[in-house]
Design an enzyme around this catalytic site. Sequence first.
Site, PDB file in Angstrom:
ATOM      1  CG  PHE A  11       8.733   1.626 -53.492  1.00 32.41           C
ATOM      2  CD1 PHE A  11       9.859   1.609 -52.682  1.00 32.41           C
ATOM      3  CD2 PHE A  11       8.558   0.586 -54.403  1.00 32.41           C
ATOM      4  CE1 PHE A  11      10.799   0.586 -52.791  1.00 32.41           C
ATOM      5  CE2 PHE A  11       9.480  -0.442 -54.506  1.00 32.41           C
ATOM      6  CZ  PHE A  11      10.613  -0.430 -53.709  1.00 32.41           C
ATOM      7  CG  ASP A  31       2.780  11.597 -55.316  1.00 27.48           C
ATOM      8  OD1 ASP A  31       1.602  11.288 -55.061  1.00 27.48           O
ATOM      9  OD2 ASP A  31       3.692  10.760 -55.418  1.00 27.48           O
ATOM     10  CE  LYS A  91      -9.656  11.220 -64.852  1.00 28.41           C
ATOM     11  NZ  LYS A  91     -10.639  11.975 -64.008  1.00 28.41           N
ATOM     12  CE  LYS A 105       4.340  18.502 -80.055  1.00 26.27           C
ATOM     13  NZ  LYS A 105       3.245  19.418 -79.659  1.00 26.27           N
ATOM     14  CE1 TYR A 145       0.297   0.066 -62.673  1.00 27.06           C
ATOM     15  CE2 TYR A 145       0.903  -2.198 -63.176  1.00 27.06           C
ATOM     16  CZ  TYR A 145       1.260  -0.921 -62.787  1.00 27.06           C
ATOM     17  OH  TYR A 145       2.580  -0.637 -62.511  1.00 27.06           O
ATOM     18  CB  THR A 175      10.906  -3.104 -57.721  1.00 20.57           C
ATOM     19  OG1 THR A 175      11.127  -3.342 -59.114  1.00 20.57           O
ATOM     20  CG2 THR A 175      12.109  -2.371 -57.141  1.00 20.57           C
TER      21      THR A 175
END
Length: 313
Positions: A11, A31, A91, A105, A145, A175
């Site tokens: 989203f 993704d 994870k 980095k 989470y 949102t």
Amino acid sequence: MRVLITGAAGFLGSHLSDRFIAEGHTVVGMDNLITGNMDNIAHLMGHERFSFIKHDVSNYIYVPGQIDAVLHFASPASPNDYLEHPIPTLKVGSLGTHNTLGLAKAKGARYLLASTSEVYGDPQVNPQPETYWGNVNPIGPRGVYDEAKRFAEAMTLAYQRYHGLETRIVRIFNTYGPRMRLNDGRVVPNFIHQALTNQPITVYGDGSQTRAFQYYSDLVDGIYRLLHSNEDLPVNIGNPNEMTIVEFARAVIDIANSQSQIVFVQPTDDRFTDDPKQRRPDISKAQRVLGWEPKVQLAEGLKQTLDYFRDKV
Ligand code: UDP
């Protein structure tokens, strides 16, 4: 800039990809598609400044060429999704954050972490300023989470302090908008689905818990400003228009012109465990350091979102 966006088929990741493309940048979208959907970026496929790599960022990330900014938006984000995928959620917030920081980095890129109002847990102060340390249950169902995102913030600050990496952290409050999944289980798609099909609107508990909903375009604008700002500590981005879930149900019924009735249900599974009783962003820092505040009123945002979902129910 050439920007890597993880969670690009989700989203928020897809809307962010649109914004960076519109601003003339080049976007590499990544993704693993566990909650993302290629439909969200179908219109970008084939664009000369957009490319897509299907990859789980919890594993080592290889991206050839220069990268100027890394935006880490990959994660299941609805309570239903992270209850269904608890270990991938832990994870991607921990290993995925470490890998994306390591990539930033190595490339000398600026880094932006998508954090969350969930770092405040079930807050005992309202509204929540960035200085509030939160009230999170580490071993509850939401802990997978919340703690992953808290770890992600700590890891991001460690890279900033120890490696001198340029980092930004956005704490995103509720949102909504087009491209949410109709079945992601969150209150906005649930109520919209129910309202458009004239089914009962399922308010959990007594509906006195509060949230404050922002339209996605306001958030995207805040994130764009934050990336380009000098603010290297977390910034809340949300709409302070707080309301109870019952009030929100009435607003959806009203704007959808629906025949639905409100019903009160008590989920017996983990969905309602540790549900925050109140939530509202203190946005004074975003106003001060980014010159940002939300512009889209609930009625307008809901109307746009209803239009998007109308032919999907
Ligand atoms: N909620 C509800 N009915 C639903 C889905 C959610 O009353 O069908 C409530 C939920 O209990 C919470 C609020 O709406 O108090 C927002 O839930 P959501 O899952 O959207 O996200 P959260 O803000 O809790 O992460």
